[in-house]
Enzyme design. Structure first.
Site: not given
Lengths: 220, 220
Positions: B174-176, B180, B204
């Site tokens: 996962y990221c932003r 993302c 997040l």
DNA sequence: CAATCATTCAAGACAACTCTTGAATGTAAG
DNA sequence: CTTACATTCAAGAGTTGTCTTGAATGATTG
């Protein structure tokens, strides 16, 4: 350009399509029911050519769809999530004091007009016969769909038809949406005449979006 | 102008503030945590002056707030409903084939990369030790807050640190946020290397918005 | 108080949006 | 096939948004 900015540019394009008061107005009218270009131009007070161009901007963004029917093109919202998007926009906009609040204060001089009756509270009190529900939109929009139990009294006729309203009950007014001016003005007029009146928290599109029943036709 | 159009113009102003790819990018970065102008300029790849002007556009629209802290001004999202608005924008944008889908196809050649793991499914499989969760954002963003149990492997280091990853488990990155690019590229790289990898359905900010726990600091 | 640093302001070039006007397209009706 | 009608297209004037550059502001530091 980077793929990331390409993606964001696509989303930004949708946002830009919402970034014009007339286009938001057109979306609100389309939320009442499908409409031809000319009908929308009439409701929104724009020229036909200008309306057509705005509708094409909305179509490019994927917000509306147009289908030819005979010699007319009928536009409609592309999906219900468009209503959710506009609702989210409204929610954020309402928080921003220097925009919305000031307009409401200036024109309606009525902070108390802001407190609205919820759908749940309406249904309860409507069943008990404690309230009269009026739909203050024009007759054609009422015919396209309305809240069951509502009486259609277009704003322009409200003053003349005050006698039609039961004397003792509280009055709840709704129109095209949470910030539709018709219901605000109806409530203001009714209070001026000494009646107990409130706005409904949303208009017809919100009622439909909540999965609640609709009635159609010219009844009442 | 009419009060109705004044209201709509206020909402349209908010929409226009979202109508630029760089500003959406800035909002995504602000969703990771509060940031100074210079930090945002660095992350977004813009000049400081340009970043400042975009931030002021966002502030005029009520989307972000700026507070002076020493010689810096720290910007933050004005409220969580801004995330909801951007999410609604994304939902509508995703439906519109000629925008988003084409970009994803062109750059990622991977329709299958679109199917993401839900938060609920992740938590279940994480408890069972069936997956390794990696946070592919830069270390400073990881330190500001991350999903408990996640290992921070910034995308740039992923290839070099493949050996750090347990051999048998499935990998979730996962990221932003939901779109993302970091997680997309991480998944593509991992699959190229023969690993079983998926994206998490959100980043997040979405995890936090769902009311789920956060961890902070440089652990792992 | 002078120096430094982060941010904001101001001005200018360029591109995009908005509305109007009049013509063009496409469909239905006579 | 001509006419009528709803919609769309095209061009133009005026406005607004975007990015760059360099200067101005405001706050800390020595």
């Amino acid at each position: 350009m980077s793929p990331k900015l390409d993606l964001l540019a696509a989303f930004a394009g949708v946002a830009r399509a919402l970034g014009n008061a007339h286009r938001l107005d057109l979306l609100e009218h389309l939320a009442q029911g499908d409409r031809s270009v000319e009908a929308l131009a009439d409701k929104a007070g724009l020229t036909v050519a200008n309306t057509s161009q705005h509708l094409q901007a909305l179509r490019r963004a994927g917000l509306v769809l147009g289908t030819r029917r005979g010699k007319q093109v009928i536009y409609r919202l592309s999906a219900d999530d468009v209503l959710d998007l506009v609702a989210a926009l409204r929610t954020v906009g309402e928080r921003h004091a220097t925009g919305v609040r000031r307009v409401v204060d200036d024109y309606f001089h009525a902070r108390d007009a802001l407190d609205a009756v919820s759908f749940a509270a309406l249904r309860e009190r409507l069943d008990d016969g404690l309230v009269t529900l009026i739909d203050v939109r024009p007759a054609d929009e009422f015919a396209d769909g309305h809240v069951p139990g509502a009486v259609n009294i277009p704003l322009a006729e409200l003053e003349a038809r005050l006698g039609d309203l039961p004397g003792r009950t509280e009055i709840v007014a709704y129109c095209r949406g949470p910030w539709c001016v018709l219901a605000f003005e109806a409530v203001a007029l009714l209070r001026e005449k000494g009646r107990s009146a409130h706005r409904l928290e949303g208009g017809l599109p919100e009622w439909r979006r909540a999965g609640l029943d609709l009635a159609t036709g010219h009844a009442q």
